[in-house]
Design an enzyme around this catalytic site. Structure first.
Site: not given
Ligand code: DGY
Length: 328
Positions: A157-159, A238-239, A268, A287, A289
């Site tokens: 996707g975007r990232i 991601s998660r 987390e 977390h 990023a």
């Molecule tokens: C998000 O935006 O979903 C990230 O995990 C935190 O910036």
């Protein structure tokens, strides 16, 4: 001027967003360092027209039922797995998020993690700090070559796409797995779409950029880790629940993969004595990023503008369920 809308902000956020809200709403802020618990959250949001929430706030149907005045939930994150979007849509509550503004920061950070793990940077820093640096040594702290290696991006996707663009600078072979294939992007950026199985088997670096859904929970569990090369490094920005934590601990312990670099974990936070934190072949960061000054300002501004637009009954710059809620 009478500030007719009342909104809650569930933690301190950058002034860039707060000032936007304060111009036209009455703002209640949760001032504590830790997130409000369920009861505290309900109390904070009571009587509010809108809420600016964080990924640590769980927003479900029961909570929304207790907040009949609440019309907009604007999440300070691109991910919105903390919100039951169906429950919100059923109740006519608009849900917004912050895509795009954090894409570059997150892709940059993914690369920071990948390189740090590949080149054993945390171990190297620790080594010097511990006074163990005695001489140049041909066998000292050998890592993995990144240039020319194969990177596998799960979730283009975007990232994921920005991660792929950066990989070209390292002359890498780029594999991607995503059910929605963007052939034009793939062709322009030298990406080959493959199955998840092929990606796991052939990649030297596997990096995860999928949203957390029922389908992606434990996308990477024991069978997937078994498929990876024993020299491979797994990166997750991601998660946390996209990886089965117990399976990852086992894979790192058995050397069935070489290492991992995690921006996100399940749960987390991780306690300081958790195996993923203490193992030398795993890097864990909290977390962060998207945590640059510039990006967090943009996220705050976008989250605030989303919230205000939603309150005015306009289409927000970024909404998750705008089509369902605004066309009712
Ligand atoms: C998000 O935006 O979903 C990230 O995990 C935190 O910036």
């Amino acid at each position: 001027m009478a500030l007719s809308w009342s909104v809650a902000v569930t933690r301190q956020i950058p002034e860039a967003g707060l000032s936007v809200l304060q111009e036209s709403t009455t703002v209640k802020i949760w001032e504590e360092k830790l997130p409000p618990d369920e009861v505290q959250l309900r109390k904070l949001l009571a009587g509010c027209d809108g809420a600016l929430t964080l990924l640590t706030d769980s927003i479900d149907g029961a909570l929304l039922d207790s907040l009949p005045r609440l019309r907009v939930v604007s999440n300070f994150a691109v991910g919105y797995d903390n919100i039951d979007v169906n429950a919100a849509s059923e109740r006519g509550v608009l849900v917004c998020n912050t895509p795009d503004v954090l894409t570059n920061a997150t892709a940059d950070h993914t690369w920071a993690l990948l390189l740090a793990a590949a080149r054993r940077i945390p171990e190297s820093i620790e080594f010097v700090r511990a006074g163990k640096w005695e001489t140049w040594d041909p066998l000292l702290l050998l890592g993995q070559e990144v240039s020319g290696a194969t990177i596998g991006i799960a979730g283009l996707g975007r990232i994921g796409k920005e991660v792929a663009k950066r990989a070209r600078g390292f002359d890498m072979r780029i594999l991607a797995f995503d059910p929605y294939e963007d052939e034009a992007f793939a062709e322009a950026h030298g990406v080959a779409y493959v199955t998840l199985e092929q990606l796991l088997e052939e990649s030297d670096f596997v990096t995860l950029h999928v949203a957390l859904t029922a389908e992606t929970r434990h996308l990477i569990a024991a069978p997937e880790l078994d498929r990876m090369k024993s020299s491979a490094i797994l990166v997750n920005a991601s998660r946390g629940p996209v990886i089965d934590t117990e399976a990852l601990v086992a894979a790192l312990r058995n050397d069935s993969i070489l290492g991992a670099a995690l921006d996100v974990t399940d749960p987390e936070p991780l306690p300081a004595d958790h195996p993923l934190v203490t193992m030398p072949n795993c890097i864990v960061v909290p977390h962060t990023a998207s945590a640059t000054v510039q990006t967090r300002d943009r996220m705050a501004d976008l989250a605030a503008r989303n919230l205000l637009a939603g309150l005015r009954g306009e289409r927000p710059p970024a909404s998750v369920n705008g089509d369902e809620v605004l066309n009712r």
